[in-house]
Design a protein around this motif. Structure first.
Motif, PDB file in Angstrom:
ATOM      1  N   TYR A 129      -0.027  51.635 -28.782  1.00  9.45           N
ATOM      2  CA  TYR A 129      -0.325  51.678 -27.349  1.00  9.45           C
ATOM      3  C   TYR A 129       0.145  52.935 -26.629  1.00  9.45           C
ATOM      4  O   TYR A 129      -0.564  53.466 -25.785  1.00  9.45           O
ATOM      5  CB  TYR A 129       0.308  50.461 -26.653  1.00  9.45           C
ATOM      6  CG  TYR A 129      -0.128  49.153 -27.260  1.00  9.45           C
ATOM      7  CD1 TYR A 129      -1.412  48.660 -27.041  1.00  9.45           C
ATOM      8  CD2 TYR A 129       0.728  48.423 -28.076  1.00  9.45           C
ATOM      9  CE1 TYR A 129      -1.821  47.467 -27.613  1.00  9.45           C
ATOM     10  CE2 TYR A 129       0.327  47.229 -28.654  1.00  9.45           C
ATOM     11  CZ  TYR A 129      -0.947  46.759 -28.415  1.00  9.45           C
ATOM     12  OH  TYR A 129      -1.353  45.579 -28.986  1.00  9.45           O
ATOM     13  N   VAL A 130       1.338  53.386 -26.928  1.00 10.32           N
ATOM     14  CA  VAL A 130       1.944  54.449 -26.128  1.00 10.32           C
ATOM     15  C   VAL A 130       1.411  55.831 -26.480  1.00 10.32           C
ATOM     16  O   VAL A 130       0.987  56.089 -27.602  1.00 10.32           O
ATOM     17  CB  VAL A 130       3.486  54.453 -26.235  1.00 10.32           C
ATOM     18  CG1 VAL A 130       4.057  53.133 -25.775  1.00 10.32           C
ATOM     19  CG2 VAL A 130       3.965  54.790 -27.628  1.00 10.32           C
ATOM     20  N   VAL A 131       1.465  56.706 -25.496  1.00 13.35           N
ATOM     21  CA  VAL A 131       1.120  58.107 -25.703  1.00 13.35           C
ATOM     22  C   VAL A 131       2.347  58.857 -26.208  1.00 13.35           C
ATOM     23  O   VAL A 131       2.246  59.779 -26.999  1.00 13.35           O
ATOM     24  CB  VAL A 131       0.611  58.724 -24.376  1.00 13.35           C
ATOM     25  CG1 VAL A 131       0.403  60.214 -24.501  1.00 13.35           C
ATOM     26  CG2 VAL A 131      -0.659  58.023 -23.922  1.00 13.35           C
ATOM     27  N   TYR A 132       3.512  58.411 -25.734  1.00  7.66           N
ATOM     28  CA  TYR A 132       4.763  59.086 -26.073  1.00  7.66           C
ATOM     29  C   TYR A 132       5.902  58.094 -25.897  1.00  7.66           C
ATOM     30  O   TYR A 132       5.886  57.288 -24.970  1.00  7.66           O
ATOM     31  CB  TYR A 132       4.964  60.293 -25.138  1.00  7.66           C
ATOM     32  CG  TYR A 132       6.218  61.083 -25.390  1.00  7.66           C
ATOM     33  CD1 TYR A 132       6.257  62.063 -26.379  1.00  7.66           C
ATOM     34  CD2 TYR A 132       7.368  60.868 -24.640  1.00  7.66           C
ATOM     35  CE1 TYR A 132       7.410  62.801 -26.614  1.00  7.66           C
ATOM     36  CE2 TYR A 132       8.527  61.604 -24.869  1.00  7.66           C
ATOM     37  CZ  TYR A 132       8.527  62.565 -25.855  1.00  7.66           C
ATOM     38  OH  TYR A 132       9.664  63.290 -26.100  1.00  7.66           O
ATOM     39  N   ALA A 133       6.886  58.158 -26.769  1.00  3.66           N
ATOM     40  CA  ALA A 133       8.087  57.331 -26.631  1.00  3.66           C
ATOM     41  C   ALA A 133       9.286  58.131 -27.118  1.00  3.66           C
ATOM     42  O   ALA A 133       9.181  58.923 -28.053  1.00  3.66           O
ATOM     43  CB  ALA A 133       7.956  56.040 -27.433  1.00  3.66           C
ATOM     44  N   ASP A 134      10.427  57.898 -26.448  1.00  2.52           N
ATOM     45  CA  ASP A 134      11.648  58.586 -26.843  1.00  2.52           C
ATOM     46  C   ASP A 134      12.843  57.784 -26.345  1.00  2.52           C
ATOM     47  O   ASP A 134      12.706  56.916 -25.484  1.00  2.52           O
ATOM     48  CB  ASP A 134      11.683  59.994 -26.239  1.00  2.52           C
ATOM     49  CG  ASP A 134      12.664  60.919 -26.945  1.00  2.52           C
ATOM     50  OD1 ASP A 134      13.360  60.482 -27.898  1.00  2.52           O
ATOM     51  OD2 ASP A 134      12.754  62.093 -26.547  1.00  2.52           O
ATOM     52  N   LEU A 135      14.011  58.098 -26.876  1.00  2.00           N
ATOM     53  CA  LEU A 135      15.251  57.446 -26.454  1.00  2.00           C
ATOM     54  C   LEU A 135      15.839  58.204 -25.274  1.00  2.00           C
ATOM     55  O   LEU A 135      16.827  58.923 -25.399  1.00  2.00           O
ATOM     56  CB  LEU A 135      16.259  57.425 -27.608  1.00  2.00           C
ATOM     57  CG  LEU A 135      15.891  56.576 -28.810  1.00  2.00           C
ATOM     58  CD1 LEU A 135      16.926  56.727 -29.910  1.00  2.00           C
ATOM     59  CD2 LEU A 135      15.734  55.134 -28.408  1.00  2.00           C
TER      60      LEU A 135
END
Length: 166
Positions: free
Chosen positions: A91-97
């Motif tokens: 789903y996501v375009v971008y993910a990060d902590l």
């Protein structure tokens, strides 16, 4: 009768404005707090964690950037982040902590780094001033523009602060 001709000195200067806002990402950035999936909000128990994230409708993150945070002082094993990403990745375009603000800045910098700046080659350029922009954006813009431009300035076309002249 004498006609007075007004000359727009800013326009006549040949200075081109570089507006950082042009490169600001428009993607929606949301945060996912991992504490909501921890036992008692503090402990990662594999079975409970898996059950908790299995119950989430991750489609709500469709076409968004997601900052994964933990608002408690819990120790999160790396496999927990991997499990979250496995659920988010369709789903996501971008993910990060990181939090949403940090992700916005990261994506903004990426857009600047990959921008086509050839049109500024051998030009007099002023990077528009804004108190709302993170200083690291100006640092990056200066580094990207200096090898290209004839002169680099900061502020507004009518009253720029000269940073560099070739």
């Amino acid at each position: 009768m004498d006609q007075k001709i007004f000359i727009n000195k800013a326009e006549a200067s040949g200075i081109i404005a570089f507006d950082l806002l042009r490169y600001k990402p428009s993607i929606e950035i949301v945060e996912l707090d991992i504490k909501d999936h921890l036992f008692m909000g503090m402990i990662v128990k594999e079975k409970e964690f898996k059950e908790s994230i299995a119950a989430v409708d991750f489609s709500v993150y469709n076409e968004k950037a997601v900052g994964i945070i933990c608002s408690t002082d819990a120790v999160i094993p790396p496999w927990a982040y991997m499990m979250l990403m496995e659920k988010l990745s369709p789903y996501v375009v971008y993910a990060d902590l990181n939090n949403a603000e940090t992700i916005l800045l990261e994506l903004w910098k990426r857009r600047l780094i990959y921008a086509d700046l050839k049109s500024y080659k051998n030009e007099k350029v002023v990077v528009r001033a804004s108190a709302d922009h993170d200083p690291s954006l100006y640092l990056l813009a200066a580094g990207l523009l200096k090898p290209l431009v004839k002169s680099l300035m900061y502020g507004e076309i009518g009253l720029p602060k000269v940073i560099f002249k070739a």
